[in-house]
Design an enzyme around this catalytic site. Structure first.
Site, short mmCIF file in Angstrom:
data_model
loop_
_atom_site.label_atom_id
_atom_site.label_comp_id
_atom_site.label_asym_id
_atom_site.label_seq_id
_atom_site.Cartn_x
_atom_site.Cartn_y
_atom_site.Cartn_z
N ASP A 51 0.82 -1.21 0.00
CA ASP A 51 0.00 0.00 0.00
C ASP A 51 0.85 1.26 0.00
O ASP A 51 2.06 1.22 0.27
CB ASP A 51 -0.91 0.02 1.24
N TYR B 28 6.80 -9.47 7.35
CA TYR B 28 6.66 -8.03 7.50
C TYR B 28 7.24 -7.60 8.85
O TYR B 28 7.16 -8.34 9.84
CB TYR B 28 5.18 -7.62 7.47
#
EC number: 5.4.99.12
Length: 267
Positions: free
Chosen positions: A55, A111
């Site tokens: 994103d 992540y």
């Protein structure tokens, strides 16, 4: 010949990874450089694919793109590509099979989220993190898309304590949209006493309709992707520009942190 690039980038400089008309994106920047050098002719003929569509604001230390080379494979080197790229750095290259798709061939993704210590109850955060490990319906911890199965497997959820901040490291076989950032916020809420372990369990079991909002994107980094039989090779010459650019950003961030720290202390 099909080649893959291991890339890193500063997500704050882009409107996300995926191409969007009229907006600067990671994918668009890479395609611009590859077409300028004559390595690919266009997206369709090169079968250009990416591993993770991060994103807006989300950075990466290890994302992957792959494409079929139209000509000049000798130019697919980090030192050449990095000269033509801005805010994106090629850290390694690999020759891959003709059917290689960087997203579907990935065994797992990791992540990292960087979270400033706001006086968290570390024990509560760690206990909460254990609840997410395993296979669950993550509907309460994702921005759902109609065609996506909300069931995912989280391999690990580690909390690493550093001086003044935490690193929350999440590894999974795949992630839903905003899933990593919403899990991070759930852990943050647990650490602040806003959310309990019982509530998290109920949300994972579909017994509680509450949804967790996502943490800010700027703290998230796609840290690693595991592949079987794919080895990315780089060299010191190739990553020299990346080191220089990242040090410039690091220096600027430290300067601003010192400035605002003193302003805060002066109040």
């Amino acid at each position: 010949m099909r080649l893959a690039l291991r890339i890193a980038y500063d997500g704050t400089a882009f409107y996300g990874f995926q191409r969007q008309p009229g907006l600067r994106t990671v994918e668009g920047e890479i395609i611009r450089a590859l077409t300028k050098l004559g390595i690919i002719e266009d997206v369709e003929s090169s079968n250009f694919k990416g591993a993770s569509r991060t994103d807006r604001g989300v950075s990466a230390f290890f994302n992957v793109v792959a494409f079929d080379v139209a000509s000049r494979p000798d130019l697919v080197r980090p030192e050449v590509l990095n000269f033509h790229l801005k805010d994106v750095w090629v850290l390694g290259t690999a020759e891959v099979p003709e059917d290689f798709h960087p997203r579907f061939w990935a065994k797992s993704k990791t992540y990292r989220y960087y979270l400033i210590d706001a006086g968290f109850d570390e024990k509560a955060m760690r206990e909460c993190a254990k609840l997410f490990i395993g296979t669950h319906d993550f509907s309460a911890f994702a921005r759902l898309e109609p065609h996506k199965n909300p069931v995912r497997e989280l391999i690990r959820a580690d909390i690493i304590k550093r001086q003044g901040y935490y690193i929350i490291e999440l590894e999974g076989k795949s992630f839903l949209w905003e899933m990593a950032r919403r899990i991070v916020n759930a852990l943050r809420f647990c650490g602040l006493g806003i959310l309990t372990e019982e509530e998290v369990e109920k949300m994972l079991n579909g017994e509680y309709s509450r949804k967790i909002p996502p943490a800010r994107p700027e703290g998230l980094v796609l840290w690693g992707i595991e592949y079987e039989g794919i080895e990315f090779r780089g060299n010191e010459k190739g990553i020299r520009k990346a080191k220089h650019d990242l040090f410039e950003r690091y220096s600027e961030a430290l300067t601003r942190a010192a400035l605002f720290g003193d302003l805060l202390l002066g109040l």
